[in-house]
Design an enzyme around this catalytic site. Structure first.
Site, PDB file in Angstrom:
ATOM      1  N   VAL A   1       6.977  -3.952   1.148  1.00 31.57           N
ATOM      2  CA  VAL A   1       8.139  -4.525   1.819  1.00 31.57           C
ATOM      3  C   VAL A   1       8.061  -6.033   1.687  1.00 31.57           C
ATOM      4  CG1 VAL A   1       9.330  -4.832   4.015  1.00 31.57           C
ATOM      5  CG2 VAL A   1       8.346  -2.619   3.434  1.00 31.57           C
TER       6      VAL A   1
ATOM      7  N   GLY B   1       0.844  -1.188   0.000  1.00 31.92           N
ATOM      8  CA  GLY B   1       0.000   0.000   0.000  1.00 31.92           C
ATOM      9  C   GLY B   1       0.872   1.228   0.000  1.00 31.92           C
ATOM     10  N   GLY B   2       0.264   2.399   0.246  1.00 27.96           N
ATOM     11  CA  GLY B   2       1.059   3.610   0.265  1.00 27.96           C
ATOM     12  C   GLY B   2       1.769   3.807  -1.047  1.00 27.96           C
TER      13      GLY B   2
ATOM     14  N   LYS C   1      12.657  -3.065   0.775  1.00 26.57           N
ATOM     15  CA  LYS C   1      11.637  -2.051   0.547  1.00 26.57           C
ATOM     16  C   LYS C   1      11.646  -1.701  -0.933  1.00 26.57           C
ATOM     17  CE  LYS C   1       9.277   1.516   2.911  1.00 26.57           C
ATOM     18  NZ  LYS C   1       9.165   2.215   4.192  1.00 26.57           N
TER      19      LYS C   1
ATOM     20  N   ASP D   1      11.471  11.510   8.457  1.00 24.21           N
ATOM     21  CA  ASP D   1      10.193  10.786   8.526  1.00 24.21           C
ATOM     22  C   ASP D   1      10.153   9.903   9.775  1.00 24.21           C
ATOM     23  OD1 ASP D   1       7.636  10.091   7.776  1.00 24.21           O
ATOM     24  OD2 ASP D   1       8.276   8.488   6.425  1.00 24.21           O
TER      25      ASP D   1
END
Length: 591
Positions: free
Chosen positions: A43, A38-39, A58, A156
């Protein structure tokens, strides 16, 4: 609208999806599980078959950001490469960085544990103890001070990017991914996640170490209170909350009034100048009044032990992933086997046919050197370019038939053979790189059934049947014509073969055997292909027995032992190759 949250990577956000098969990523990483899809990426938990270790990869699809300029992406990728040099016990180790087929891949250590977000979701109220919070702050401050000393900002920091392994160790991950995502066009702001970014990051202004200090303070506030003070639906709403200020920690946790509350308020200030200049200074201010970090680590480890079996693939999944086939360990092996098969077949065919071409090549080579030179030349050509080596061997076969004389009937027979080979090649174009080897094996092995196993195991049904039939016919013709003294002898030998019912039975039988083998093998696994080889070999031997019966006027007789041996050995060798190297049969034709 809040930008999509980047994926955290090494502990499941939802129940992990176990893949039914274990494909290889980047040619060396066995995918065991895919997590957090998603996003803007995914991963994958993988087994590194080369170094035999667990990793997390990733994956960021750059191809979905066509608006991003090549220079912007290049700068972001350079930054991601720089972050891979960070080595610290509280930073997730980045082993490698690759860009392939429009995707960026960060290959990292696999952390067997949970993210901070998952851990807080498991505890009552989403709140950590003061000791646990002290351990968290101490670990993250050490990680950030080290990274900042290397000239790398995180940008982040949030609970889903903080990982805790089963020993209680805290590790900060995803360095550089925020900037990479921003450059790729995924975020409206400079990377980051709304609710954890300070004003300068939300407004795309100048950022520095104090940007990460602010995000770290937000995470600590959330760990102590169970709420994120600046969470909002979009960047504008979050900015208003930051300017208004978070509710003082002393009003939420009266026990932390004083240095902890005051220090955290300064770190959460909208004014960059009010914040501590480093994460280490924040930790030095708060930890003495917050808790015992050693006690906190033990407490966190105890919490992780209760999640045993939920933090990663089970041992059986890892054991399955660690089983490496020969092809995966040595990717060059199938190509080497293909070239070796082509080379040996071309050399064997040349050794048999070269003596007959002596009248044509006498001016170029002495008689004693003819066979070894021809065999070596065709073996070299077959290894370098299997199609070219096979074509040269076919030319040599035509020369061998025409050897008794250019102006004799042998030349006419050779012309017919040449046209037949051209027709065969036209009907098997694109069938595979072993098609010439399957054609020439009967010649090299002096047995008409020599090509059944290879043709049936590597070609589709139609080209397999054509190739086996052509190889058997060529072998039977050469067996009669090689060594013929005159062109008339060659012509009579060829006519005799055409008039022989037994020869037609052999040709038709080999074609049917190869077709059956390819039909059974097509689209199946190794077991089915082995069954196809057994059926094909049995059918070939049966065809030879039927040919002997036709030749003996209706009396059954066993085929020659050498022919039976060739059929059996070739089938066994192809089965061994299939079991060790994997299936090589091409997709089945619909016609």
């Amino acid at each position: 609208m809040e930008p999509p949250e980047p994926l955290s990577g090494w502990a499941p956000q939802s129940p992990a999806q176990t893949l039914p098969e274990h494909p290889l990523l980047l040619g060396r990483y066995r995918v065991v599980e895919t997590r957090g899809t998603g996003g803007f990426g995914s991963v994958k938990v993988c087994w590194d078959i080369r170094l035999e270790r667990r990793v997390a990869i990733k994956c960021l699809p750059l191809s979905q950001a066509p608006e991003a300029s090549a220079s912007t992406l290049s700068e972001a990728l350079d930054e991601a490469r720089i972050t891979s040099r960070l080595t610290h016990p509280n930073i997730v180790t980045v082993h490698d960085f690759e860009v392939e087929n429009g995707c960026a891949y960060l290959i990292m250590e696999f952390v067997d544990g949970l993210t901070l977000a998952e851990l807080m979701a498991r505890v009552e109220g989403g709140v950590l103890t003061y000791d646990e919070s002290a351990h968290l702050l101490d670990s993250l401050a050490d990680a950030l001070d080290y990274a900042h000393g290397q000239g790398v900002l995180h940008l982040d920091i949030k609970p889903s990017n903080i990982f805790i392994d089963t020993t209680g160790a805290v590790k900060l991950g995803d360095f550089g991914m925020a900037s990479l995502a921003s450059a790729a066009g995924w975020e409206g702001a400079r990377g980051g996640t709304v609710g954890y970014m300070p004003p300068e990051q939300l407004q795309c202004s100048l950022v520095d170490e104090r940007t990460d200090v602010f995000s770290l303070a937000v995470v600590l506030y959330q760990a102590l209170t169970g709420t994120s003070p600046f969470a909002a639906k979009d960047a504008e709403a979050s900015l208003k909350k930051i300017v208004r200020g978070a509710k003082p920690l002393s009003k939420v946790e009266p026990e932390l009034a004083g240095p902890v509350s005051d220090g955290l308020t300064r770190a959460l200030s909208a004014d960059v100048g009010e914040r501590p200049t480093s994460a280490g200074k924040l930790a030095q201010t708060l930890i003495p009044y917050l808790g015992d970090e050693m006690e906190g680590r033990q407490s966190v480890a105890s919490l992780l032990s209760q999640a045993s079996g939920e933090t990663g693939p089970d041992e059986q999944a890892w054991d399955d992933a660690a089983r490496v086939s020969l092809v995966e360990r040595w990717p060059w092996l199938p190509g080497a086997m293909l070239r070796a098969t082509s080379a040996l077949t071309c050399a064997g065919a040349a050794a048999r046919m070269a003596p007959a071409t002596a009248p044509h090549l006498a001016a170029l080579l002495p008689a004693g050197a003819l066979v070894p030179v021809c065999a070596l030349a065709l073996a070299t050509a077959g290894a370098a370019l299997p199609e070219a080596g096979g074509a040269l061997a076919c030319v040599l076969a035509v020369m061998a038939v025409a050897a008794p004389g250019v102006y004799s009937p042998a030349f006419l027979v050779a012309g017919v053979v040449g046209l037949a080979l051209l027709g065969w090649r036209a009907n098997t174009a694109g069938a595979g790189r072993l098609v010439h080897a399957a054609l020439l094996l009967p010649v090299a092995l002096t047995s008409p059934v020599g090509g059944v196993a290879l043709a049936g195991g590597t070609l589709r049904p139609k080209p397999a049947a054509l190739t086996a039939a052509a190889g058997a016919a060529l072998q039977l013709l050469l067996a009669r014509t090689l060594g013929a003294a005159t062109g008339v002898d060659v012509a009579y030998a060829a006519l005799g073969m055409l008039a022989s019912p037994a020869a037609w039975v052999v040709v038709a039988g080999t074609a049917a055997s190869a077709w059956l083998c390819a039909l059974v093998s097509a689209g199946g696994g190794t077991g089915r292909r082995c069954v196809g080889q057994m059926l094909g070999g049995a059918a070939a031997i049966a065809a030879l027995a039927l040919a002997r019966r036709v030749e003996n006027g209706g009396l059954w007789a066993a085929p020659a032992a050498s022919d039976i041996a060739v059929a059996v050995v070739c089938a066994v060798l192809v089965m061994i190759a299939t079991l060790t190297l994997g299936p090589v049969c091409q997709p089945r034709e619909d016609d």
